[in-house]
Design an enzyme around this catalytic site. Structure first.
Site, short mmCIF file in Angstrom:
data_model
loop_
_atom_site.label_atom_id
_atom_site.label_comp_id
_atom_site.label_asym_id
_atom_site.label_seq_id
_atom_site.Cartn_x
_atom_site.Cartn_y
_atom_site.Cartn_z
N ASP A 106 0.83 -1.21 0.00
CA ASP A 106 0.00 0.00 0.00
C ASP A 106 0.87 1.27 0.00
O ASP A 106 2.09 1.21 -0.10
CB ASP A 106 -0.92 -0.05 1.22
CG ASP A 106 -2.35 0.33 0.91
OD1 ASP A 106 -2.58 1.11 -0.04
OD2 ASP A 106 -3.27 -0.15 1.61
N ASP B 87 -10.28 2.67 -3.70
CA ASP B 87 -10.88 1.38 -3.35
C ASP B 87 -12.28 1.21 -3.92
O ASP B 87 -13.07 2.16 -3.97
CB ASP B 87 -10.97 1.24 -1.83
CG ASP B 87 -9.61 1.18 -1.16
OD1 ASP B 87 -8.59 1.15 -1.87
OD2 ASP B 87 -9.58 1.18 0.08
N GLU C 85 -0.89 2.05 -5.04
CA GLU C 85 -0.82 3.48 -4.71
C GLU C 85 -2.00 4.23 -5.35
O GLU C 85 -1.94 5.44 -5.52
CB GLU C 85 0.55 4.06 -5.05
CG GLU C 85 1.09 3.79 -6.43
CD GLU C 85 0.43 4.63 -7.50
OE1 GLU C 85 0.84 5.76 -7.73
OE2 GLU C 85 -0.55 4.15 -8.10
N TRP C 86 -3.06 3.47 -5.68
CA TRP C 86 -4.36 4.00 -6.07
C TRP C 86 -4.37 4.79 -7.38
O TRP C 86 -5.28 5.58 -7.65
CB TRP C 86 -4.95 4.87 -4.94
CG TRP C 86 -4.68 4.33 -3.58
CD1 TRP C 86 -5.00 3.09 -3.11
CD2 TRP C 86 -4.00 4.99 -2.49
NE1 TRP C 86 -4.56 2.93 -1.82
CE2 TRP C 86 -3.94 4.07 -1.41
CE3 TRP C 86 -3.45 6.25 -2.34
CZ2 TRP C 86 -3.34 4.40 -0.19
CZ3 TRP C 86 -2.85 6.57 -1.13
CH2 TRP C 86 -2.81 5.65 -0.08
N GLY C 87 -3.34 4.59 -8.19
CA GLY C 87 -3.27 5.30 -9.47
C GLY C 87 -2.80 6.73 -9.36
O GLY C 87 -2.79 7.47 -10.35
N ASN D 267 0.11 8.07 -9.04
CA ASN D 267 1.33 8.40 -9.77
C ASN D 267 1.39 7.74 -11.15
O ASN D 267 2.47 7.52 -11.69
CB ASN D 267 2.55 7.98 -8.94
CG ASN D 267 2.64 8.73 -7.63
OD1 ASN D 267 3.09 9.87 -7.57
ND2 ASN D 267 2.20 8.09 -6.55
#
Length: 207
Positions: free
Chosen positions: A61, A116, A94-96, A98
């Site tokens: 994460d 999420d 990293e949830w998109g 970067n």
């Protein structure tokens, strides 16, 4: 000791005896999203531990990452996992933030593309909409990850869950069941084991 009195290796052996794989969770920052110790600065030590336990999958994460560079941070853990010597699927989460699809093909096996997922139609279809222009970045060994499947968790209808599974298969997405396998009903089982739809997802060219 309270949560895992026999240790993680014992748990891994039990899970493997059931024909399943063991995934473990950590974070590239100093703390995880739950406030537990993260992996920053301990990547090689952690990777050796995961390998010795028999871990098959690492979700990594991005909480408490401060000013860290995402590509560099995840590359350190990639190198650590490789040096540890056990094949472990490396999932970047990293949830998109970067744009990992632009740099992560040589870092991890899959990368989260969005925030999420939640167990409702609007969340699921919104995530699907965000994938439409990313297909060209995915291929064998490096995949866009629109998050786990919600099938069987109760927030959508059977037809909506069928659509959810079909859309994820059309995306060549990693298929990770997010429901309680010990309490799975027949509808959920039939969706999650649909061989024809899974064959679409598992196309060897990743198209």
């Amino acid at each position: 000791e309270k949560r895992f009195p026999h240790g993680i290796k014992y748990l891994a052996d039990y899970i493997h005896s059931k024909g399943l794989k063991l995934g473990i969770y950590s974070c590239a920052g100093t703390l995880t999203c739950q406030g537990r110790p993260g992996g920053r600065g301990y990547e090689f030590q952690d990777a050796r531990a995961y390998a010795s336990w028999g871990v098959d999958y690492l979700k990594y994460d991005w909480c408490h990452s401060s000013t860290q560079n995402a590509a560099a941070s995840y590359s350190i853990m990639r190198d650590a996992l490789y040096k540890a010597g056990r094949p472990i699927v490396f999932s970047l989460c990293e949830w998109g933030n970067n744009k990992p699809w632009e740099w992560a093909a040589n870092v991890g096996h899959l990368w989260r593309t969005t925030a999420d997922i939640s167990d409702n139609w609007n969340s699921m279809i919104s995530i699907f909409e965000q994938q439409k222009n990313l297909a060209g970045y995915a291929g064998p060994g490096h995949w866009n990850d629109p998050d786990m499947l919600e099938i069987g968790n109760g927030g959508m209808t059977t037809d909506e869950y069928r659509a959810h599974f079909s859309l994820w298969c059309m995306l060549s997405a990693p298929l990770m069941a997010g429901n309680d396998l010990s309490k799975m009903d027949d509808n959920s089982r039939s969706i999650l084991t649909n061989k024809e739809i899974i064959a679409l997802d598992q196309d060897t060219l990743g198209n």
